[in-house]
Each structure stands twice: as structure tokens, then as C-alpha cells.
Design an enzyme around this catalytic site. Structure first.
Site, PDB file in Angstrom:
ATOM      1  N   SER A 460       0.574  -3.991   4.666  1.00 50.72           N
ATOM      2  CA  SER A 460       1.190  -3.108   3.675  1.00 50.72           C
ATOM      3  C   SER A 460       1.797  -3.991   2.587  1.00 50.72           C
ATOM      4  O   SER A 460       2.565  -4.912   2.895  1.00 50.72           O
ATOM      5  CB  SER A 460       2.295  -2.270   4.323  1.00 50.72           C
ATOM      6  OG  SER A 460       1.766  -1.530   5.400  1.00 50.72           O
ATOM      7  N   CYS A 632       7.106   3.826   8.342  1.00 52.94           N
ATOM      8  CA  CYS A 632       6.216   2.671   8.430  1.00 52.94           C
ATOM      9  C   CYS A 632       6.627   1.788   9.601  1.00 52.94           C
ATOM     10  O   CYS A 632       7.810   1.490   9.767  1.00 52.94           O
ATOM     11  CB  CYS A 632       6.253   1.860   7.133  1.00 52.94           C
ATOM     12  SG  CYS A 632       5.139   0.440   7.171  1.00 52.94           S
ATOM     13  N   ASP A 677       2.582   5.119   7.565  1.00 54.74           N
ATOM     14  CA  ASP A 677       1.769   3.899   7.471  1.00 54.74           C
ATOM     15  C   ASP A 677       2.110   3.124   8.745  1.00 54.74           C
ATOM     16  O   ASP A 677       3.033   2.315   8.761  1.00 54.74           O
ATOM     17  CB  ASP A 677       2.165   3.126   6.205  1.00 54.74           C
ATOM     18  CG  ASP A 677       1.320   1.870   6.006  1.00 54.74           C
ATOM     19  OD1 ASP A 677       0.406   1.642   6.827  1.00 54.74           O
ATOM     20  OD2 ASP A 677       1.580   1.122   5.055  1.00 54.74           O
ATOM     21  N   TRP A 679       0.976   1.318  12.714  1.00 51.35           N
ATOM     22  CA  TRP A 679      -0.030   0.541  13.448  1.00 51.35           C
ATOM     23  C   TRP A 679       0.356   0.487  14.911  1.00 51.35           C
ATOM     24  O   TRP A 679       1.508   0.682  15.272  1.00 51.35           O
ATOM     25  CB  TRP A 679      -0.151  -0.870  12.873  1.00 51.35           C
ATOM     26  CG  TRP A 679       1.149  -1.605  12.789  1.00 51.35           C
ATOM     27  CD1 TRP A 679       1.756  -2.313  13.783  1.00 51.35           C
ATOM     28  CD2 TRP A 679       2.031  -1.692  11.657  1.00 51.35           C
ATOM     29  NE1 TRP A 679       2.950  -2.853  13.343  1.00 51.35           N
ATOM     30  CE2 TRP A 679       3.139  -2.488  12.033  1.00 51.35           C
ATOM     31  CE3 TRP A 679       1.985  -1.197  10.350  1.00 51.35           C
ATOM     32  CZ2 TRP A 679       4.189  -2.772  11.163  1.00 51.35           C
ATOM     33  CZ3 TRP A 679       3.030  -1.486   9.484  1.00 51.35           C
ATOM     34  CH2 TRP A 679       4.114  -2.269   9.897  1.00 51.35           C
TER      35      TRP A 679
END
Length: 680
Positions: A460, A632, A677, A679
Site C-alpha cells: 500500500s 487497513c 485494504d 492482507w
């Protein structure tokens, strides 16, 4: 040019007519001669000059590859294939699975081909029934928030818009996803459902691979049931042939011009010497490193801030986008592999596809050296998948090693358990496997054929393209720890980035990179409030958001409330970007800064706990002021816990039931007011 030249000549003709006197024959002759000359010139420019480029055209045609066949039906007919395996792949895993299925087909008396849907016209799917005993298999990965991968986007759009009749078209789907994400396997599920709705015949049930658990195991289990179902459907018997056949043949180049040898370029030969925009995944930009500093003040970990220079690249990006970087493997690990296999790594080779009709001529850019392939193109750091072990087993001189390697590739519970404990839990990469199995001595070219491609890594972006148009900032944690076998595991990309000093022996360090667009965007109206939640390196895109809000404020725009929830372990160790954040606060860009220091007290405090403390004000902003929420970081725990905190907020402050609360936030996601966003 032709039009302007015609006008020019026409204008001169008019001037001549105006100057002409009625008395003079010479004047008429002048006009005639001029017309003749003009006519000759016109002929010269427009007729004689046209054939001249022919030699250039010949040269161009000689170096241009033949026109690509976009009809997979015609290709299948021409090459006598009856199974096509399409893949929607972002990181290469779905492509790898597709290749394995295509290769397996010959064990059942069939011929398969793997295909990238981006390269073919999928609207021809209804024609598949023209090929007897045919079927299409789809290995479809889900990317982002339930989206198709980049290469499957056109196919996905086609499925949504088409009303083609797929009656008589046989299909099966294996999806690749991750249960930690809300839209688990959305693309695989949609593909399976839509093909059936259009009249297609489902030969075998949808497979759902979960990367949060064991994707390889899920695929093997599905595959072991898939092929018997295919045999039954088509009335064929397994041939009993071993699927361990080479796809590529080795060509050693003893006398070659080194300018024709790939040295790490992704697509175009010598593209790193001669950089030409536009820059993308096949043609990355070599961005000089201008800053590489440690962010945390203390502690065992290394968190870094890296800045890349975009000057003269014409690359543009927005806050929230991702930067893709192409790392290289640790040179010492590459050398150890060469030593263990007893080969000269600087031998220049090509691996050439034995199937001349295949679109994939080489597994990686060729010609190249073994050293370059193992450094730039092949993934040698991750644990090898079971198919690699199965194919390498033939090179083990110890029968017990052979048996164990083949067992690990089987669908038996004993084999799965052995692979899980000996490879996955112990985190053995290919070098560790070769070191721990002395009887295993595969030829290096077969190993290079089997290893997957080294993929780009995505980060990012921690900056705003408006505030920093000529640079991109990266914030990352360097991965390094000891495995169960006592080996030190080092993350490929983060350790490679960590060692990118601004200057290296007087030269600027560079990073091959390109920008990938994201839907993680600030609201169109700057006056909308934003709530940002990002622990650890999850703060990265919010640094970009804050820089952009500051830029908007400097432009005289009305900027809404900007609230950040950030989490770290200790105030005095890893309070990332502390000075910058406090500067944004002083300037009024950051209206509220809430930091959870998880380990500065006995009981751990995380961002979700701080959300609960401020739930009254947050609910008001979300429910009544059109606030946008951004999350995020880690998908497995943090993002899920933040979801739960918001559901509780809606129930407590808004009087909603749990189901209503879930629906409320789902609608916010649909409207683009709740973005993630994350992961795993």
C-alpha cells in the site's frame, strides 16, 4: 499531410491564375510548365514515395511474432485438444494449478491445454460442443474484495452481460480464495453458478480452496475426485501413464551474444538498459531509492520507510494505490543451490516448450543463465508444492526418500499429514529439502522447469500522488525469524528492500516497480468525514490520505473531520511516523489521533477497544454525517475484530439487531463508504 500539401499546391495555383496577363503566350507556357512540374512533384510525393517503406516493413515482420490465435476453439481443433483449463490468476497459483490439470489429462487418454482468458475470445465458449468429449475447467482466484483477477476481468464482464446458450458445454470450476476475507471465493462461486445458469453441464462439483488453511491440500483433494468423475462422465479409463513428463527441453548456448541474454528483465530484452514508458507488469520502471530509513526507535524488529524516485517515468498514482516491486532472491541462497547441485550457474540456457503450439514458449524469459533464473525469475524461498516433490522423487537414489516424496503428493491422510509436518510446519524451501535429502539429485534444468515464478510484491503506497507527484513511499516490516529446523527464514522482498542503500558503490540503488490501481480511495467530497483504522504497517495508505487532506486544505478546500485509529506495541519503540502524525494534528489536518499501545500495560489494548470507547461520536458521524470508514492491515484478526466492534456500535447506539447491523455495514461497503485494504 496529404490534405495540407494539396491545399498548398492549390493555393499556389490560384496565385498563378491571379498574376496571369491575357497578352502573353509565355505566361501560358509558364503556367503549363509549372503545372507539369507540380504534377510531377505530386506524383513523386504521393505515389513514388509509398513503396519506399517496404524494406522496413520486411524487417519489422521478420522480428514480429506470428499473429496470436484468439480462438481457443480453433486452436483446440488444430492441436487435437479436448480439455481447456482457463485460469484467473493474480499471483501465479491458479495458473500453476491449471497447468497441472492440463498435464494430468493425458493420464486419462485426453489432451489438455492451459489458457489465459485474457488471450482468447471467451464468447466462443458455446462452440466448445463442436469438439467431441470436450470440457472447460476454470481455476479462478478471487482478488481484493470479491473481485476477479486482472486477467479474468473481461471474462467476468462477459459472463455478467451474455445470454449465450451453453447447452452441451461441459465445465468444472475450482476456486482459490481465503476464508479470512468476507467475499470468500466469490469469483469461483459466481463462475460456477453463472455457467450453469447459461445451460452448461457441471461435470464435477465446485472446489473451494482456502489459502488461510491449506490451499494445496484442498486442490489435491478436489483433483483426486475430479478425474474419476471426468472418466465416468466421458466413459474413459485411466491410461495408467505417469504424468511426470517434461514440458520443456533444455538448450545450452555455448556461443551466444550476451546482449541477447536476459539478465533480469520481465518482458522486453534490455528494457533495464533502455527504459521506455508506459511502465507496467511486463515493463517495470527502475526507480532510484532516495530514502531508506528505519522507522522504529527500538525493539528487535526492523520497520522501514523507503522512498522511490519517479522523475521522468510519467507514472501517476493516487493515494490508496499499490506499488508492485520485483524483488530478487538472496544471492547466497542461489549460490548454495548451485553448489548443492554441482552446476556452473553462469551456463546460458533456454528451456523451450516441446509443444510448439503452446503460447507459453518458455517458463521464464530465455535465453538466460541458471544464476539469473534462480535470482530473478524463480521462487526458491517458499515451500515447494506437492507436484514439485512428486516429479523430483524420481531423482532420489534412496527408495525411502522416493516413497516419502510421492506419499506427500498423494491425497491420502498419511501423505497430507507428512507434507504438513515435514514441509509446511517446518517451512522447508527447496534448498532445505535438498540439504535434508542427500540422496536427491535432480538435474537443475528440471528443477527450474518445476519451480513457480517469483511474483511481484504489492505494498500500500504510503504517500499522496498530489503531494508527492515524483516519489512513492513504502512502509514495511522486515520478515526474519527462525524456523523449526533451526534455519533463519528471511522474507524475500522485505530483506531485499532493507538492503537497498541509497547509493551502492557510487551507483544509485534501483527498484523495478509499477503502480497497480486500487478502489481504496478518499471520498470525492473533501468535506466528508473519514475514519481510518490501521495498526502497524496498516498505517501506510493513511499517510497518503493525510498528505492528500493536507494538500486539499492548502488548496483552500473545506476538509471534513479526519480521525485515525493507529495501533503499535510500545510508545517508545514503534510509534511509526509519530512526528509526522503530530504535525498533521497541530495543523488541524488530523482532527483526532487515537493510538492503542498494545503492550505498554498488563492487559492488551487494540484499536477495536478504542473504537468502543468512542462509539457514540463515531456512530453519529457514520449514521448522520456520511462518514467514510477505511480499514487497513491484518485480515485474519484485526479486520474481523473491527467489524465486530462496528456491529456492536450499531446495536448499542443505533438500536439495530445484529442482522440489521451486519446489513447496515454491508450496504456501506456496497456504496463505497466502508473500504478495506487487508492482507492475510
Amino acid at each position: 499531410m496529404e490534405d495540407s500539401e494539396s491545399q498548398m499546391f492549390s493555393g499556389q495555383g490560384q496565385d498563378q491564375d491571379q498574376d496571369q496577363t491575357p497578352e502573353s503566350l509565355l505566361s501560358s507556357l509558364d503556367v503549363f510548365l509549372f503545372s507539369l512540374i507540380a504534377g510531377s512533384l505530386i506524383y513523386w510525393f504521393f505515389f513514388r514515395r509509398r513503396p519506399e517503406p517496404v524494406p522496413e516493413m520486411r524487417t519489422f515482420t521478420a522480428v514480429t511474432p506470428q499473429i496470436r490465435e484468439t480462438s481457443f476453439i480453433e486452436k483446440m481443433k488444430k492441436t487435437n485438444r479436448n480439455i481447456v483449463v482457463f485460469y484467473g490468476s493474480q499471483t501465479g497459483t491458479a495458473e500453476e494449478f491449471a497447468n497441472r490439470l492440463a498435464k494430468d489429462a493425458h493420464r486419462y487418454g485426453m489432451k489438455g491445454m492451459a489458457a489465459d482468458p485474457e488471450e482468447y475470445d471467451l464468447s466462443e465458449l458455446s462452440r466448445l460442443k463442436e469438439i467431441p468429449n470436450s470440457m472447460a475447467v476454470f481455476c479462478m482466484a478471487t482478488y481484493g474484495e470479491g473481485d476477479p483477477t486482472d486477467n479474468a476481468q473481461e471474462f467476468y464482464d462477459w459472463m455478467q452481460g451474455t445470454d449465450d446458450d451453453l447447452e452441451g458445454v461441459n465445465f468444472a470450476v475450482f476456486g482459490l480464495g481465503n476464508k479470512t476475507y468476507e467475499h470468500f471465493n466469490a469469483t469461483g462461486k459466481y463462475t460456477d453458478k453463472r455457467l450453469a445458469e447459461l445451460g452448461g453441464t457441471r461435470v464435477f462439483d465446485l472446489g473451494l480452496g482456502d489459502d488461510d488453511s491449506n490451499l494445496e491440500e484442498d486442490f489435491i483433494s478436489w483433483k483426486e475426485q475430479f478425474w474419476p468423475a471426468v472418466c465416468e462422465f466421458f466413459g474413459v479409463e485411466p491410461t495408467g501413464e505417469d504424468s511426470s513428463i517434461r514440458q520443456f527441453e533444455l538448450v545450452v548456448h555455448n556461443d551466444i551474444n550476451m546482449n541477447q541474454v536476459y539478465s533480469g528483465e520481465m518482458g522486453r530484452l534490455n528494457s533495464f538498459q533502455t527504459q521506455k514508458p508506459p511502465f507496467d507488469s511486463k515493463n517495470p520502471f527502475l526507480a532510484p531509492v532516495t530514502v531508506n530509513r528505519k522507522l522504529n526507535k527500538a525493539g528487535a524488529r526492523h520497520l522501514m520507510h523507503v522512498q522511490l524516485d519517479l522523475t521522468d517515468s510519467k507514472i501517476r498514482y493516487d493515494a490508496g494505490d499499490h506499488v508492485a516491486v520485483y524483488p530478487t532472491n538472496d544471492p547466497s541462497v542461489v549460490s548454495r543451490l548451485g553448489e548443492r547441485l554441482g552446476v556452473d550457474l553462469d551456463t546460458v540456457i533456454s528451456l523451450k516448450n516441446m509443444d510448439e503450439e503452446s503460447n507459453k514458449k518458455h517458463p521464464f524469459p530465455c535465453p538466460t543463465s541458471y544464476r539469473t533464473a534462480l535470482t530473478h525469475y524463480l521462487d526458491i524461498n517458499n515451500m515447494p508444492r506437492t507436484n514439485v516433490l512428486y516429479e523430483l522423487a524420481q531423482y532420489a537414489s534412496d527408495p525411502q526418500d522416493q516413497e516419502n516424496m510421492r506419499k506427500m503428493a498423494s491425497a491420502s491422510s498419511e501423505g497430507k499429514a507428512l507434507y504438513q509436518s515435514w514441509v509446511v510446519d517446518s517451512e522447508r524451501n527447496i534448498l532445505a529439502i535438498l540439504e535434508d535429502l542427500p540422496s536427491l539429485n535432480p538435474p537443475i534444468d528440471h528443477l527450474c522447469e518445476l519451480l513457480p515464478r517469483l511474483q511481484a510484491r504489492y505494498y500500500s503506497i504510503a504517500s499522496s500522488g498530489k503531494a508527492h507527484p515524483n516519489s512513492i513511499h513504502i512502509c514495511a516490516l522486515v520478515i526474519e525469524y527462525t524456523t523449526k529446523t533451526g534455519r533463519v527464514f528471511k522474507g524475500v522482498a522485505t530483506n531485499w528492500l532493507k538492503n537497498k542503500d541509497v547509493t551502492d558503490n557510487g551507483h544509485k540503488s534501483t527498484v523495478p516497480m509499477y503502480v497497480r490501481r486500487s478502489q481504496f480511495r478518499l471520498p470525492f467530497k473533501a468535506s466528508n468525514p473519514v475514519i481510518m483504522i490501521g495498526p502497524g504497517t496498516g498505517i501506510a495508505p493513511f499517510m497518503g490520505f493525510l498528505q492528500e487532506r493536507e494538500w486539499q486544505k492548502d488548496q483552500g478546500k473545506e476538509v471534513g473531520e479526519t480521525i485515525l485509529y493507529f495501533g503499535c506495541r510500545h510508545r517508545n519503540e514503534d510509534f511509526l511516523y509519530q512526528q509526522e502524525l503530530e504535525g498533521f494534528e497541530r495543523k488541524g489536518v488530523l482532527t483526532q489521533l487515537h493510538v492503542a499501545f498494545s503492550r505498554d500495560q498488563e492487559h492488551k489494548i487494540y484499536v477495536q477497544h478504542l473504537l468502543k470507547q468512542n462509539q457514540e461520536q463515531l456512530w453519529k458521524l457514520i449514521h448522520s454525517s456520511n462518514a467514510h470508514i477505511y480499514v487497513c492491515g491484518d485480515a485474519r484478526h484485526m479486520a474481523r475484530d473491527v467489524h465486530t466492534a462496528f456491529y456492536g456500535m450499531a446495536e448499542e447506539m443505533g438500536g439495530l439487531t445484529h442482522t440489521q447491523a451486519v446489513d447496515f455495514f454491508k450496504k456501506l461497503m456496497t456504496k463505497g463508504r466502508y473500504s478495506q485494504d487487508v492482507w492475510s
